[in-house]
Design a protein around this motif. Structure first.
Motif, mmCIF file in Angstrom:
data_model
loop_
_atom_site.group_PDB
_atom_site.id
_atom_site.type_symbol
_atom_site.label_atom_id
_atom_site.label_comp_id
_atom_site.label_asym_id
_atom_site.label_seq_id
_atom_site.Cartn_x
_atom_site.Cartn_y
_atom_site.Cartn_z
ATOM 1 N N TYR A 39 0.860 -1.185 0.000
ATOM 2 C CA TYR A 39 0.000 0.000 0.000
ATOM 3 C C TYR A 39 0.892 1.229 0.000
ATOM 4 O O TYR A 39 1.835 1.308 0.791
ATOM 5 N N TYR A 40 0.573 2.169 -0.834
ATOM 6 C CA TYR A 40 1.384 3.389 -0.869
ATOM 7 C C TYR A 40 0.605 4.467 -1.600
ATOM 8 O O TYR A 40 -0.474 4.202 -2.143
ATOM 9 N N GLU A 41 1.162 5.688 -1.594
ATOM 10 C CA GLU A 41 0.586 6.777 -2.385
ATOM 11 C C GLU A 41 1.685 7.199 -3.346
ATOM 12 O O GLU A 41 2.857 7.238 -2.968
ATOM 13 N N LYS B 214 -3.727 6.910 -4.144
ATOM 14 C CA LYS B 214 -3.553 5.770 -3.224
ATOM 15 C C LYS B 214 -3.552 4.501 -4.076
ATOM 16 O O LYS B 214 -4.464 4.314 -4.887
ATOM 17 N N ARG C 181 4.839 7.608 -1.040
ATOM 18 C CA ARG C 181 4.689 7.630 0.410
ATOM 19 C C ARG C 181 4.264 6.234 0.846
ATOM 20 O O ARG C 181 3.254 5.714 0.370
ATOM 21 N N SER C 182 5.019 5.651 1.729
ATOM 22 C CA SER C 182 4.731 4.283 2.147
ATOM 23 C C SER C 182 3.528 4.221 3.073
ATOM 24 O O SER C 182 3.358 5.038 3.969
ATOM 25 N N ARG C 183 2.705 3.201 2.808
ATOM 26 C CA ARG C 183 1.640 2.867 3.748
ATOM 27 C C ARG C 183 1.816 1.386 4.078
ATOM 28 O O ARG C 183 0.872 0.675 4.340
ATOM 29 N N ASP D 109 5.482 2.615 6.813
ATOM 30 C CA ASP D 109 4.410 3.579 6.969
ATOM 31 C C ASP D 109 4.868 4.981 7.359
ATOM 32 O O ASP D 109 5.408 5.189 8.447
ATOM 33 N N LYS E 261 2.498 9.143 11.498
ATOM 34 C CA LYS E 261 2.490 8.392 10.253
ATOM 35 C C LYS E 261 1.342 8.804 9.346
ATOM 36 O O LYS E 261 1.151 8.219 8.293
ATOM 37 N N SER F 127 -1.787 8.419 10.164
ATOM 38 C CA SER F 127 -2.949 7.550 10.398
ATOM 39 C C SER F 127 -3.782 8.145 11.522
ATOM 40 O O SER F 127 -3.290 8.898 12.346
#
Lengths: 431, 431
Positions: free
Chosen positions: A279-281, A291, A390-392, A410, B90, B92
């Motif tokens: 998951y990332y943006e 996203k 951007r890391s998720r 994240d 982060k 979130s």
């Protein structure tokens, strides 16, 4: 947390040794596999003004699988006999490994002898010992191994002035697309002569640079090859470097941190565990953030467009045939689709994925995009000058040339771009 | 080897707790993403003779991300305030996580209440506590979560007689393709009524079975979800199960070992580290063995043909457009290729990847095959009744439904097949 407090007190190298880490030439997903490679070189090179005569040359050698297995089993306290037996059980051949090892070492000897007989000062450096000090010392660096060794050698050369030459020390086993043509492996004096006489062209390969910022980032890289990474060791190594890094756990890098590494083939971003979704943006060329959920993201150079990126994007004849058949039935026209036609279309499609090593653009590809109510993917691939991610992710990494891995979890933000200063100077001996 | 001798003496669960493992609903690459899903159900179901009235129902619940983060931070000795702060850093939202948690728990309560008011005995079981004993006790099992929870629930049901029903407890966040239609989440009594009155069809989903043999195999699985796997923990867990297993280090299974697990979506075989190439040999339907190098191998059921396998094989419009353009230019004909046409061809191509859940065949796909002098790939994908794979991997795994992982290293042989006994009994409430 008994186990971990023990680990923290040990010096990093001891911990890694405890984990049974040694060296190994780990195979990459990088296989530069196109025949048009050499023809594209002509656009990318320039004639030297005079011959090239380095005084000091470092020869960086790969670790053969034989050496690797020996180190691993010696560490475990097993004898040579045990090693032979274990390999046999797995269907591998001990004598086969010895043979490949001998071929490699003979070829290295040949290179070194040829250099010394020209009065060149030679330093033989194992891949594990290769560092910035070696790069500074040398006038030129020769990679003696396969493409993986070449990628590692290139990764520590940040200047566009220091020439790097790859020699394929086991042509029967390595593709060696980043190396000199195979005949020079056994006739290295010929290559040297051409270099000295100026009968070659410089080939400037554009590379990628990386900035990292945000929370949860660890700018200390982990060498996947040097450290015989299993999955576990990979993240363990990331974790250890995090623990050994001093500072506030809420530390955040307020401005982007330029990493001391340049990518010759590609950057891969994704979850470390191959079966987990990433998951990332992503924002391409400062465009809107999107996203995404996928199997990961690849951003490659022209050099890398024949490597992993090529494997991600290429189509099998089977798929092309199906598309053409459906297309044909939708038109209602009677278009002949024989085997040659399908082969031709497949070939042209796959060739279109490749671009020149000196091209000032990067090519991004989203691997297995997951498109549903929550996640979209406007373009599955394309050219760009800049890609921000951007890391998720939960336990992800940013892998450079399949060999160096940075933690990328994240909250971390990576900015991937190109700069003219980042070119790698290599040679083209084809006339 | 100080660290390891400590580890060996500890009970497995303590070790895993030491590593900070808890529970988490980890997202899978499995996203059943096609609208034609429901229409394909009609082929696969059969009318019940009478209503279905279970006396004992187990409700297996997912772990929400809120619960997961809490456990993780409590373990690390952080307070709720610290957790909020870290999540905010982060990007979130703590309150967001709490909200989703509340939605899930309310929906579970609704299901449980509905069951109890029909006089059904209910046992609420967290995913970590769900085991064969629960399966034996229950007349039917309800999965209360998303598709991941449904896959886990199904994985422990080996009999084709025990019904499993999935209810999507967070429809805004989960796709829930393996679950009942979303309206039943808030109107579960309606679903119960239909079941009791026989106003439904049984849907028999064919599953895959696995045999393992050869050296280097460890038949003890690791649960990727239950154990909050990072890369490191994944292989560490494999390693621990190997150490805890008694026996000769040269032990070899002389006959194939049938694993106590059935795959509802797919088996993925490949290196655990996402950036490393997978080496293996493959034989389809007892055909000749082929040495391959790729990013891994997927073998799916009809149910799974809409999940990861779909994402591996589907084409983006961008790629289809390119193929059609090249095809067009090669014919020299003036074929109109407008946006609608391309969309249509893409859609038909992607739909052709999907097949019925009750189909008695499996579909194998080689992910990013690397084709060069050494490795070939006669077919990149196709149907089969049996697939045999011999690992030549360094640190690979065989992942079942993105949730259970078996070590699968150099020398191990997996045989993947189907048997009628392996069907999973689910319900279809669509009329």
């Amino acid at each position: 947390m008994g186990v971990w407090s023990l680990v923290v007190r040990m010096p990093r190298r001891s911990v890694l040794n405890l984990l049974g880490l040694g060296t190994r030439a780990v195979s990459l997903l990088n296989g530069n596999s196109l025949q048009t490679f050499h023809s594209s070189l002509k656009h990318a090179s320039s004639l030297p003004k005079a011959g090239f005569k380095p005084e000091k040359v470092a020869v960086v050698t790969k670790t053969t699988r034989y050496e690797f297995e020996q180190q691993r089993y010696q560490y475990a306290g097993l004898s040579e006999e045990d090693l032979k037996h274990l390999l046999a059980l797995k269907g591998s051949s001990y004598s086969g490994l010895q043979e490949r090892h001998k071929i490699h070492t003979n070829n290295v000897e040949h290179i070194v002898k040829s250099l010394r007989s020209e009065g060149i000062e030679v330093r033989i450096v194992k891949r594990g010992e290769y560092d910035e000090e070696v790069v500074r010392w040398a006038d030129a660096i020769i990679s003696a191994g396969g493409d993986g060794t070449m990628l590692l050698v290139a990764s520590k050369v940040l200047s566009k002035d220091k020439p790097v030459v790859g020699v394929n020390t086991d042509p029967e086993r390595s593709e060696g697309h980043l190396c000199l043509p195979v005949r020079y492996t056994h006739a290295f004096p010929e290559a040297l002569k051409k270099l000295c006489c100026g009968e070659f062209r410089w080939l400037w390969r554009q590379r990628i640079r990386l900035h990292l910022e945000g929370t949860g980032i660890n700018p200390t890289p982990v060498d996947l090859h040097e450290q015989q990474m299993s999955l576990e060791q990979h993240s363990q190594a990331h974790r250890i470097t995090t623990m050994l890094r001093k500072g506030n756990p809420y530390e955040s890098f307020s401005k982007p941190n330029l990493l001391p590494i340049r990518s010759l083939n590609e950057i891969f971003i994704g979850e470390s565990l191959s079966s987990r979704a990433s998951y990332y943006e992503i924002s391409v060329d400062d465009g809107p953030w999107e996203k995404q959920k996928s199997s990961g993201l690849s951003i490659c150079t022209g050099t890398g467009s024949k490597a992993w990126s090529y494997n991600i994007n290429k189509l099998a004849e089977q798929a092309v045939e199906e598309v053409l058949n459906i297309g044909k039935s939708q038109t209602g026209l009677d278009i002949p689709l024989n085997r040659d036609f399908i082969e031709k279309v497949t070939d042209l499609y796959n060739k279109s994925l490749v671009f020149s090593p000196d091209d000032r653009r990067m090519f991004f590809s989203i691997r297995e995009p997951i498109v549903n109510r929550v996640f979209s993917s406007s373009r599955q691939r394309g050219f760009a000058s800049k890609v921000s991610v951007r890391s998720r992710c939960w336990d992800a990494c940013m892998v450079v040339d399949g060999g160096t891995s940075f933690e990328f979890n994240d909250g971390a933000i990576a900015t991937i771009s190109l700069s003219e200063e980042d070119q790698l100077r290599t040679v083209d001996l084809e006339n």
